[in-house]
Design a protein around this motif. Sequence first.
Motif, mmCIF file in Angstrom:
data_model
loop_
_atom_site.group_PDB
_atom_site.id
_atom_site.type_symbol
_atom_site.label_atom_id
_atom_site.label_comp_id
_atom_site.label_asym_id
_atom_site.label_seq_id
_atom_site.Cartn_x
_atom_site.Cartn_y
_atom_site.Cartn_z
ATOM 1 N N MET A 179 0.840 -1.188 0.000
ATOM 2 C CA MET A 179 0.000 0.000 0.000
ATOM 3 C C MET A 179 0.876 1.239 0.000
ATOM 4 S SD MET A 179 -1.234 0.167 3.987
ATOM 5 C CE MET A 179 -2.075 1.711 3.693
ATOM 6 N N ASN A 180 0.272 2.374 -0.288
ATOM 7 C CA ASN A 180 0.947 3.664 -0.178
ATOM 8 C C ASN A 180 0.476 4.348 1.094
ATOM 9 O OD1 ASN A 180 2.466 3.646 -2.617
ATOM 10 N ND2 ASN A 180 0.609 4.102 -3.770
ATOM 11 N N GLY A 181 1.402 4.694 1.973
ATOM 12 C CA GLY A 181 1.021 5.325 3.232
ATOM 13 C C GLY A 181 2.214 5.911 3.947
ATOM 14 N N ASP A 182 1.942 6.640 5.005
ATOM 15 C CA ASP A 182 2.993 7.230 5.829
ATOM 16 C C ASP A 182 3.407 6.206 6.881
ATOM 17 O OD1 ASP A 182 4.378 9.927 6.699
ATOM 18 O OD2 ASP A 182 3.608 8.996 8.526
ATOM 19 N N ARG A 183 4.672 5.805 6.856
ATOM 20 C CA ARG A 183 5.142 4.690 7.683
ATOM 21 C C ARG A 183 4.933 4.937 9.171
ATOM 22 N NH1 ARG A 183 9.538 2.458 10.302
ATOM 23 N NH2 ARG A 183 9.878 0.228 9.846
ATOM 24 N N GLN A 184 5.376 6.078 9.678
ATOM 25 C CA GLN A 184 5.290 6.348 11.109
ATOM 26 C C GLN A 184 3.838 6.467 11.574
ATOM 27 O OE1 GLN A 184 7.682 6.175 13.336
ATOM 28 N NE2 GLN A 184 9.096 5.640 11.704
ATOM 29 N N SER A 185 2.996 7.050 10.743
ATOM 30 C CA SER A 185 1.584 7.175 11.119
ATOM 31 C C SER A 185 0.921 5.812 11.211
ATOM 32 C CB SER A 185 0.849 8.056 10.102
ATOM 33 O OG SER A 185 1.380 9.358 10.090
ATOM 34 N N LEU A 186 1.253 4.914 10.271
ATOM 35 C CA LEU A 186 0.678 3.574 10.303
ATOM 36 C C LEU A 186 1.200 2.783 11.497
ATOM 37 C CD1 LEU A 186 0.825 2.717 6.496
ATOM 38 C CD2 LEU A 186 -1.232 3.015 7.884
ATOM 39 N N ILE A 187 2.483 2.962 11.843
ATOM 40 C CA ILE A 187 3.030 2.285 13.025
ATOM 41 C C ILE A 187 2.319 2.766 14.282
ATOM 42 C CG2 ILE A 187 5.073 2.166 14.515
ATOM 43 C CD1 ILE A 187 6.776 1.867 12.062
ATOM 44 N N GLN A 188 2.073 4.057 14.365
ATOM 45 C CA GLN A 188 1.351 4.593 15.525
ATOM 46 C C GLN A 188 -0.054 4.005 15.610
ATOM 47 O OE1 GLN A 188 1.462 8.901 15.690
ATOM 48 N NE2 GLN A 188 3.572 8.937 14.998
ATOM 49 N N MET A 189 -0.723 3.905 14.455
ATOM 50 C CA MET A 189 -2.073 3.356 14.439
ATOM 51 C C MET A 189 -2.076 1.896 14.885
ATOM 52 S SD MET A 189 -4.554 2.619 11.183
ATOM 53 C CE MET A 189 -3.456 1.264 10.722
ATOM 54 N N LEU A 190 -1.160 1.089 14.339
ATOM 55 C CA LEU A 190 -1.092 -0.321 14.706
ATOM 56 C C LEU A 190 -0.696 -0.494 16.165
ATOM 57 C CD1 LEU A 190 0.670 -1.703 11.497
ATOM 58 C CD2 LEU A 190 -1.708 -2.075 12.184
ATOM 59 N N THR A 191 0.220 0.359 16.637
ATOM 60 C CA THR A 191 0.630 0.295 18.048
ATOM 61 C C THR A 191 -0.553 0.557 18.962
ATOM 62 O OG1 THR A 191 2.903 0.981 17.533
ATOM 63 C CG2 THR A 191 2.153 1.289 19.792
ATOM 64 N N ASN A 192 -1.354 1.551 18.634
ATOM 65 C CA ASN A 192 -2.530 1.854 19.453
ATOM 66 C C ASN A 192 -3.510 0.691 19.464
ATOM 67 O OD1 ASN A 192 -1.557 4.393 20.065
ATOM 68 N ND2 ASN A 192 -2.682 5.412 18.430
ATOM 69 N N LEU A 193 -3.732 0.057 18.296
ATOM 70 C CA LEU A 193 -4.661 -1.064 18.214
ATOM 71 C C LEU A 193 -4.185 -2.251 19.050
ATOM 72 C CD1 LEU A 193 -5.551 -0.992 14.395
ATOM 73 C CD2 LEU A 193 -7.048 -0.386 16.297
ATOM 74 N N VAL A 194 -2.906 -2.605 18.903
ATOM 75 C CA VAL A 194 -2.380 -3.756 19.634
ATOM 76 C C VAL A 194 -2.296 -3.456 21.126
ATOM 77 C CG1 VAL A 194 -0.411 -5.327 19.883
ATOM 78 C CG2 VAL A 194 -1.117 -4.560 17.609
ATOM 79 N N GLU A 195 -1.899 -2.234 21.472
ATOM 80 C CA GLU A 195 -1.818 -1.851 22.881
ATOM 81 C C GLU A 195 -3.198 -1.928 23.542
ATOM 82 O OE1 GLU A 195 -0.398 2.075 23.516
ATOM 83 O OE2 GLU A 195 0.075 1.734 25.623
ATOM 84 N N ASN A 196 -4.234 -1.481 22.844
ATOM 85 C CA ASN A 196 -5.585 -1.582 23.381
ATOM 86 C C ASN A 196 -6.025 -3.037 23.508
ATOM 87 O OD1 ASN A 196 -6.020 1.168 23.703
ATOM 88 N ND2 ASN A 196 -6.809 1.432 21.634
ATOM 89 N N ALA A 197 -5.626 -3.872 22.538
ATOM 90 C CA ALA A 197 -5.955 -5.294 22.622
ATOM 91 C C ALA A 197 -5.312 -5.924 23.860
ATOM 92 C CB ALA A 197 -5.479 -6.013 21.361
ATOM 93 N N ILE A 198 -4.065 -5.560 24.134
ATOM 94 C CA ILE A 198 -3.380 -6.072 25.330
ATOM 95 C C ILE A 198 -4.087 -5.588 26.596
ATOM 96 C CG2 ILE A 198 -1.237 -5.945 26.658
ATOM 97 C CD1 ILE A 198 0.248 -5.749 23.971
ATOM 98 N N LYS A 199 -4.409 -4.317 26.611
ATOM 99 C CA LYS A 199 -5.039 -3.707 27.792
ATOM 100 C C LYS A 199 -6.365 -4.376 28.126
ATOM 101 C CE LYS A 199 -7.028 0.683 29.367
ATOM 102 N NZ LYS A 199 -7.255 2.118 29.010
#
Length: 216
Positions: A179-199
């Motif tokens: 895909m075409n996207g901003d790498r750091q923004s996508l990492i932040q998004m995925l980090t938030n999703l996984v962190e919430n899943a852990i929580k």
Amino acid sequence: IGLTLLISFAGGFWLADRAMRPVKMIASKAQLIGETDLSQRFNLKEKDEIGQLAGTFDSMLARLEAAFARQRQFTADASHELRTPLTIINLETAHALSAPQPVKEYQRVLKVIQSENELMKHLIQDLLTLARMDARKDSLHKTKLDLSDLALEVVERLTPLAARNKIKLEPGELPEVLMNGDRQSLIQMLTNLVENAIKYTAQNTDDKLRNVRVET
């Protein structure tokens, strides 16, 4: 003549008082409006110059209220984004200091700390970028990338955080997703999703079912 002057004076005073009454109301209400209560409005129904002035003030207050709301959200986002790398660094450091470790383990811990430090640097830069974007001064930098690689990177980063909560974090099916996207923004998004899943997995499941699988 005296009666005429008296009537004229009284009428002029009444007209001046009536004309200045909205101005006094605006001044009085403006003194009550502060940073913590920008929701108040004058809401004058008059269509004359005073009504237009009050309408201009109402528009200005609406813009100020929105600006303060964005500032509060920006502060909350900054706190949330920086908390995860700091937690990971703390966990890895505590692990390295808990007992003597092989040299390779120390090297691994230092690499993790270095990686999280780089991530925090990027996060701070990205938060500044978001602030500039809000002011329409900047834009995202899109490149071609594989979303699965980013998901795997996030899993590796958050594994110590999951382990602290007694959760098994593992990658599942991760086929190539270009895909075409901003790498750091996508990492932040995925980090938030996984962190919430852990929580929420830690809060809402029993000890035997605590696992999180990341798939694309």
